[in-house]
Design a protein around this motif. Structure first.
Motif, mmCIF file in Angstrom:
data_model
loop_
_atom_site.group_PDB
_atom_site.id
_atom_site.type_symbol
_atom_site.label_atom_id
_atom_site.label_comp_id
_atom_site.label_asym_id
_atom_site.label_seq_id
_atom_site.Cartn_x
_atom_site.Cartn_y
_atom_site.Cartn_z
ATOM 1 N N PHE A 85 51.934 38.827 24.606
ATOM 2 C CA PHE A 85 51.426 37.868 25.575
ATOM 3 C C PHE A 85 51.305 36.484 24.957
ATOM 4 N N LEU A 86 51.557 35.462 25.783
ATOM 5 C CA LEU A 86 51.282 34.067 25.450
ATOM 6 C C LEU A 86 50.385 33.506 26.552
ATOM 7 N N PHE A 87 49.297 32.869 26.177
ATOM 8 C CA PHE A 87 48.303 32.391 27.135
ATOM 9 C C PHE A 87 48.199 30.866 27.088
ATOM 10 N N ILE A 88 48.347 30.220 28.241
ATOM 11 C CA ILE A 88 48.206 28.772 28.356
ATOM 12 C C ILE A 88 46.744 28.443 28.602
ATOM 13 N N ASP A 89 46.115 27.808 27.639
ATOM 14 C CA ASP A 89 44.702 27.411 27.738
ATOM 15 C C ASP A 89 44.636 25.916 28.014
ATOM 16 N N ALA A 90 44.277 25.556 29.251
ATOM 17 C CA ALA A 90 44.231 24.150 29.667
ATOM 18 C C ALA A 90 42.839 23.587 29.427
ATOM 19 N N HIS A 91 42.785 22.449 28.733
ATOM 20 C CA HIS A 91 41.508 21.805 28.447
ATOM 21 C C HIS A 91 41.255 20.665 29.445
ATOM 22 N N GLY A 92 40.087 20.090 29.381
ATOM 23 C CA GLY A 92 39.794 18.922 30.199
ATOM 24 C C GLY A 92 38.918 19.240 31.403
ATOM 25 N N GLU A 93 38.622 18.205 32.170
ATOM 26 C CA GLU A 93 37.653 18.305 33.265
ATOM 27 C C GLU A 93 38.152 19.136 34.436
#
Length: 489
Positions: A85-93
């Motif tokens: 698995f590859l997981f996209i972790d989006a940061h920010g508001e």
């Protein structure tokens, strides 16, 4: 081959239904055949982190262009049930994926389009070059559009896209501003040959984009492909599917027998198979004991289903009274998609609360579902439409006789004990055509009557179902053939 699956869910890490099971089962099958397979998912806060091994960062600073800004992401990798698995972790508001649930927000179209752009941006910037990118349902419908409209111009042009339609009831209709948000040219794409929805003016249809721009389109059963091309089940996309008819095909989903197998199942007290079927009945006693139902010489009729209109909620409700009126016990496990359905089944639950032959469990419990399959005699699936359906395959593996409406994948897997154009050893259930009380009563009546009057024949129907192969073996080969076909184009 190097194959990447881009999906909004995949069991056991993130799952709300059949989509998660399918991506899991197919990915595992492709991997054990020697292919390099990776599954890209959003990194949800509600994932089953306890089911992920060796979770670690593999790409620290992924900056994704979206809505006039660059959104900082981190990519993590891990393994679960033999799948990378590859997981996209989006940061920010924006907090795109930390919502406590996978779906159900007003900005879902933007969330999953951003995820699709982030997945492609990661593959591009990390130098990964999959030969096949396999996308699923409306959530990733714009991924092939972005690939051919954006990344081809950046020199990445050796990937080919397969796109699978799991359910035409959800197509990702949204406003045209989403296209410019993800870097696409709305003016050039908003036409009937590409992304413009054929039934709603000024509306993007994300699923239509996936159909038009992908190199091959599959659905999850051959019959469902025919239904969505040549009947109202296409829900407005019949025309585009037929215009692209040279690149469409139906591939029946498989079932992961590593998870659904009564000979190995850790969630049932008594293991069994076609060679020791009597061991099944200890599970029937365990199910009655868990649900506080009385011990009686009666068949158990079960429903394990989402409770929404697609699944035929009126007929599910009617099946309760049909079972109880015909000397059966009844068990339901289901979660409602709409408040009025939830309220109606809670009303029925309270009404039947003191009935020792009936139990309704409103909600979803994975462990309990295994025990229901192991303990039940019949499973009712009266769907209005059913792209594939896995419950009938699970039922048959567990020696449960399915009673189904003839539609989609149900028609491809369940063959009527009395009327099927099949030899007896391939007949495995009961089928009705009309979405009516009479149709359901006829099929249920035949199944229940066989249990009471001809137990040896009922036992043979159980065995017929248990001996049929609905694993991922054949579908896996079908997908390999499709991938080989498109990668040489």
């Amino acid at each position: 081959m190097y194959i990447v699956q881009i999906s909004s869910e995949c069991a056991p890490v993130a799952k709300t239904g059949g989509l998660g099971d399918v991506v899991n089962g197919l990915s595992y099958e492709l991997a054990i055949r020697g292919n390099h397979v990776e599954v890209i998912l959003p990194k949800y806060d509600c994932m089953r982190y306890d089911r992920i091994e060796d979770l670690r960062v593999c790409y620290e600073d992924l900056w994704v262009p979206f809505d006039g800004q660059w959104i900082h992401c981190t990519v993590l990798e891990g393994r679960s049930e033999g799948i990378n698995f590859l997981f996209i972790d989006a940061h920010g508001e924006w907090n795109a994926f930390n919502r406590g649930v996978l779906y159900g927000h007003r900005d879902d179209a933007a969330r999953f389009t951003f995820f699709s752009r982030a997945a492609l941006e990661f593959l591009f910037k990390s130098g990964r070059r999959p030969e096949i990118i396999h996308c699923h349902d409306w959530q990733t419908g714009l991924a092939p559009v972005m690939y051919y409209e954006i990344y081809n111009g950046l020199g990445w042009n050796d990937a080919r896209f397969c796109y699978t339609l799991h359910n035409m009831g959800h197509q990702g209709r949204t406003g045209a501003q989403l296209l410019s948000q993800c870097g696409l040219n709305a003016h050039g794409l908003m036409n009937h040959g590409q992304l413009l929805d054929d039934q709603h003016p000024h509306t993007v249809n994300m699923m239509k984009g996936g159909i038009v721009f992908s190199n091959f389109i599959t659905t999850v059963s051959p019959t469902y492909m025919e239904e969505i091309r040549f009947s109202e089940q296409g829900q407005g996309l019949q025309g585009v599917l037929n215009r692209h008819g040279d690149k469409v095909g139906g591939v029946l989903n498989g079932l992961n027998y590593g998870v659904w197998n009564p000979e190995l199942d850790p969630f049932i007290p008594s293991h069994y198979g076609p060679d020791n079927l009597p061991a099944k009945f200890a599970n029937k006693a365990a199910l009655r004991n868990r649900l506080l139902m009385r011990e009686a010489f009666k068949p158990i009729v079960a429903v394990v289903s989402r409770l929404d209109p697609q699944k035929g909620v009126d007929l599910i409700r009617h099946s309760i009274s049909v079972a109880l009126a015909n000397n059966c016990q009844f068990v339901l496990l289901g979660s409602a998609s709409e408040a009025w359905i939830n309220d109606e089944f809670w009303r029925i639950k309270h009404q039947l609360n003191d009935n020792p032959d009936c139990h309704l469990e409103i909600g979803y419990d994975e462990e309990l579902s295994h025990l229901i399959y192991a303990g039940a005699d019949m499973l009712v699936i009266p769907s209005q439409y059913e792209p594939c359906g896995l419950t009938q395959m699970i039922a048959m593996k567990y020696g449960v006789v399915p009673v189904v409406r003839s539609t989609g994948g149900l028609a491809d897997t369940v063959f009527d004990a009395n009327y099927a154009d099949k030899p007896f050893e391939e007949r495995n259930g009961y089928v009705f055509n009309d979405l009516t009380h009479d149709g359901l009563e006829s099929a249920m009546g035949r199944a229940i009557g066989l249990w009471h009057r001809f137990p040896d024949y009922f036992r043979q129907l159980r065995l017929n179902g248990m001996r049929q192969d609905y694993s991922w073996n054949q579908p896996g080969q079908d997908y390999i053939n499709i991938f080989n076909h498109i990668r040489v184009k």
